[in-house]
Design an enzyme around this catalytic site. Sequence first.
Site, PDB file in Angstrom:
ATOM      1  CG  ASP A   1      -1.795   1.242   1.284  1.00  0.00           C
ATOM      2  OD1 ASP A   1      -2.845   1.234   0.618  1.00  0.00           O
ATOM      3  OD2 ASP A   1      -1.433   2.213   1.982  1.00  0.00           O
TER       4      ASP A   1
ATOM      5  CE1 TYR B   1      -0.058   7.847   2.695  1.00  0.00           C
ATOM      6  CE2 TYR B   1       0.648   5.719   1.877  1.00  0.00           C
ATOM      7  CZ  TYR B   1      -0.281   6.500   2.537  1.00  0.00           C
ATOM      8  OH  TYR B   1      -1.426   5.924   3.032  1.00  0.00           O
TER       9      TYR B   1
ATOM     10  CD  GLN C   1      -5.904   1.778   2.774  1.00  0.00           C
ATOM     11  OE1 GLN C   1      -5.125   2.677   3.071  1.00  0.00           O
ATOM     12  NE2 GLN C   1      -5.712   1.002   1.722  1.00  0.00           N
TER      13      GLN C   1
ATOM     14  CD1 TRP D   1      -6.739   3.302   6.846  1.00  0.00           C
ATOM     15  CD2 TRP D   1      -5.591   4.355   8.448  1.00  0.00           C
ATOM     16  NE1 TRP D   1      -7.347   4.513   7.054  1.00  0.00           N
ATOM     17  CE2 TRP D   1      -6.655   5.187   8.032  1.00  0.00           C
ATOM     18  CE3 TRP D   1      -4.723   4.805   9.443  1.00  0.00           C
ATOM     19  CZ2 TRP D   1      -6.890   6.446   8.588  1.00  0.00           C
ATOM     20  CZ3 TRP D   1      -4.955   6.060   9.990  1.00  0.00           C
ATOM     21  CH2 TRP D   1      -6.020   6.868   9.572  1.00  0.00           C
ATOM     22  CB  SER D   2      -3.832   3.200  12.283  1.00  0.00           C
ATOM     23  OG  SER D   2      -3.209   3.723  13.426  1.00  0.00           O
TER      24      SER D   2
ATOM     25  CE  LYS E   1       6.131   3.257  19.464  1.00  0.00           C
ATOM     26  NZ  LYS E   1       6.880   3.282  18.192  1.00  0.00           N
TER      27      LYS E   1
ATOM     28  N   GLY F   1       2.638  -0.999   9.337  1.00  0.00           N
ATOM     29  CA  GLY F   1       3.799  -0.176   9.043  1.00  0.00           C
ATOM     30  C   GLY F   1       4.933  -0.694   9.907  1.00  0.00           C
TER      31      GLY F   1
ATOM     32  CD  GLN G   1       7.474  -2.137  13.885  1.00  0.00           C
ATOM     33  OE1 GLN G   1       8.407  -1.390  13.634  1.00  0.00           O
ATOM     34  NE2 GLN G   1       6.272  -1.689  14.194  1.00  0.00           N
TER      35      GLN G   1
ATOM     36  CG  ASN H   1       4.015  -6.097  12.873  1.00  0.00           C
ATOM     37  OD1 ASN H   1       3.905  -6.020  14.092  1.00  0.00           O
ATOM     38  ND2 ASN H   1       4.289  -5.051  12.116  1.00  0.00           N
TER      39      ASN H   1
END
Length: 377
Positions: free
Chosen positions: A56, A61, A186, A214-215, A225, A291, A297, A301
């Site tokens: 994506d 961006y 989305q 998303w997110s 964190k 992301g 990471q 995920n």
Amino acid sequence: MNHYYLLGRSGLRVSRLALGTMNFGVDGFHAAYGKTEEEAEPIFRKYLEAGGNLIDTADFYTAGESERILGRLIDRAGVRDRLVLTSKATNTVDPADPNASGNGRKHIMRAVEASLSRLGTDYLDLYLLHTWDRITPVEEVVHTLDDLVRSGKIRYAGLSDVPAWYAARAQSYAEAHGLAPIINLQLPYSLVTRGIEAEFVAMAQTLGMGLTAWSPIGGGLLSGKYRRTSEGLSGTGRLTNPDAAGREISPDDWKVIDALESVAADLGRSMAQVAINWVATQPAVGSVIIGASSAEQVGSNFEALDFEIPADARRRLDEASAPNLGLPYGMFTPQYQSWVVSPGLGIGDKPAGYAPPVFNGAGDAGQAAGVGTGSPS
């Protein structure tokens, strides 16, 4: 083993996790947390190694740098044909030009050509409006997307961050006029952002749109964190970066974070993995956009797909994060309906097992119900 499912009412097969590349590049709006091409490449490579195929990006961006970097990374890896490459357009690419933004035909046609050039490809697998511009007639948008499908510039059309009524109108108009359907919607979705459940989920299921969320960790809020201290919020990331757009953390957010931390500890998983797992196993979700700031990471995920959240743990998460959707949505709940509409009658839509999942792959069809294999969108 990574499994793939159809996105919405289409034949397009996508992985359960999509790679978001908003942080590929160090220019423009997202520069505060951007990655250079050298930093982005191991993230991209790890995603491919894990079996992901849905990428994506958007023309907005990092001022187009995300698309340029992606184009070079895809070319070096030689994987264009195996990828489901997605881009988006709505946001301005020239503030001095009124037709260099929005969802009008003139802008979309120009935006597609510019994205294809930056990405170094002659087609996009999936193309989305980035957001509703409030003024362009939906009929114009649907006809424009249909023209792009017929021309071969894009394979499928979708929408991002639009009202539910707008998405429903677009799909109904496309169906009525034999135009290319909208296969994807989305939207932001996480344990701290559940507002889409009021209308979007049922709409997507009914009208054949697969949701891409998303997110899923709330912009890092659910990553574990960040912590409360006497001086305020502690932790290194977007939410404590004065140069990046963040969000206020409310008492309700902390309630969700506490429940998530407890469930993650019980399961021996990270908070981010549980948060992603929860989104991936929600109704209508076809893929979850992750992301990543490192290859490690990305690997972590993907491990979010390797376990199931037990019923009691899911209940704790659901209760802690339950959105207050208000009226009239409160009237559509099973509790209200069983009390007023059909009290004591036990009326349902279809019996369990009426439409078991079709799963073409290793293992039996029964495995398709778990997060390790996902559930059809």
